[in-house]
Design an enzyme around this catalytic site. Sequence first.
Site, mmCIF file in Angstrom:
data_model
loop_
_atom_site.group_PDB
_atom_site.id
_atom_site.type_symbol
_atom_site.label_atom_id
_atom_site.label_comp_id
_atom_site.label_asym_id
_atom_site.label_seq_id
_atom_site.Cartn_x
_atom_site.Cartn_y
_atom_site.Cartn_z
ATOM 1 N N CYS A 169 -10.205 -4.859 0.189
ATOM 2 C CA CYS A 169 -11.345 -3.930 0.268
ATOM 3 C C CYS A 169 -12.216 -4.084 -0.981
ATOM 4 O O CYS A 169 -11.855 -4.779 -1.942
ATOM 5 C CB CYS A 169 -10.838 -2.491 0.406
ATOM 6 S SG CYS A 169 -10.232 -1.778 -1.136
ATOM 7 N N CYS A 172 -4.199 0.714 -2.459
ATOM 8 C CA CYS A 172 -3.987 -0.519 -1.683
ATOM 9 C C CYS A 172 -2.942 -1.414 -2.348
ATOM 10 O O CYS A 172 -2.700 -1.340 -3.561
ATOM 11 C CB CYS A 172 -5.279 -1.319 -1.595
ATOM 12 S SG CYS A 172 -6.576 -0.544 -0.629
ATOM 13 N N GLU A 208 -3.082 -4.525 -3.103
ATOM 14 C CA GLU A 208 -3.593 -5.409 -4.159
ATOM 15 C C GLU A 208 -3.624 -4.702 -5.511
ATOM 16 O O GLU A 208 -3.264 -5.278 -6.541
ATOM 17 C CB GLU A 208 -5.007 -5.894 -3.814
ATOM 18 C CG GLU A 208 -5.090 -6.727 -2.546
ATOM 19 C CD GLU A 208 -5.345 -5.909 -1.284
ATOM 20 O OE1 GLU A 208 -4.862 -4.747 -1.221
ATOM 21 O OE2 GLU A 208 -6.006 -6.438 -0.380
ATOM 22 N N ASN A 241 0.830 -1.202 0.000
ATOM 23 C CA ASN A 241 0.000 0.000 0.000
ATOM 24 C C ASN A 241 0.867 1.255 0.000
ATOM 25 O O ASN A 241 1.934 1.301 0.617
ATOM 26 C CB ASN A 241 -1.003 0.012 1.161
ATOM 27 C CG ASN A 241 -0.396 -0.247 2.521
ATOM 28 O OD1 ASN A 241 0.562 -0.996 2.654
ATOM 29 N ND2 ASN A 241 -0.953 0.379 3.534
HETATM 30 N N1 THU Z 1 -5.140 -1.568 2.641
HETATM 31 C C1 THU Z 1 -4.577 -2.353 1.686
HETATM 32 O O1 THU Z 1 -3.532 -2.021 1.127
HETATM 33 N N2 THU Z 1 -5.204 -3.498 1.362
HETATM 34 C C2 THU Z 1 -6.275 -4.011 2.014
HETATM 35 O O2 THU Z 1 -6.698 -5.109 1.697
HETATM 36 C C3 THU Z 1 -6.909 -3.249 3.096
HETATM 37 C C4 THU Z 1 -6.402 -1.861 3.288
HETATM 38 C C5 THU Z 1 -4.429 -0.356 3.045
HETATM 39 C C6 THU Z 1 -4.994 0.944 2.601
HETATM 40 C C7 THU Z 1 -4.436 1.897 3.651
HETATM 41 O O3 THU Z 1 -3.130 2.283 3.269
HETATM 42 C C8 THU Z 1 -4.337 1.050 4.890
HETATM 43 O O4 THU Z 1 -4.370 -0.290 4.463
HETATM 44 C C9 THU Z 1 -5.432 1.293 5.904
HETATM 45 O O5 THU Z 1 -6.680 1.183 5.314
#
Ligand code: THU
Length: 128
Positions: free
Chosen positions: A84, A51, A53, A40
């Site tokens: 998410c 994110c 992914e 992320n």
């Molecule tokens: N986040 C991800 O990178 N992937 C997920 O599956 C859930 C959330 C990140 C986004 C943000 O930088 C942090 O986690 C908090 O939401």
Amino acid sequence: MDSLCIAALGVRLNAHAPFSKFQVGAAIEDVDGNIHTGCNVENATYGLTVCAERVAVFKAISTGARKFRRVVVAADTDVLTPPCGACRQILWEFCGDVEVTLINLHGKSESFRLADLFPRPFDASFLS
Ligand code: THU
């Protein structure tokens, strides 16, 4: 632990998460066995955060990969962290009904089909 899980745990350490402090790593295996990783990347405006992914998918696509077999998402939570909603949409459009494995730092893991995590998706088939 297999190499895709190791890759997801490793790239998680590159997360740029100064605001949430929540580090996530993702690794995607393509049909040729290549591994594409992402973490992320947060932004001071918050809303521009991407994110792990989606970073992994877009990196993979930008290298020319098009067909994918497996996705691993790694985070430091006891209740395993799932993708998410926005990431489920992107994973569906680029990876289809792949296996999605969630892991944490203690070796706990659980695998799902994306179709079970993301039922009745909208995708390009509706546009034709
Ligand atoms: N986040 C991800 O990178 N992937 C997920 O599956 C859930 C959330 C990140 C986004 C943000 O930088 C942090 O986690 C908090 O939401």
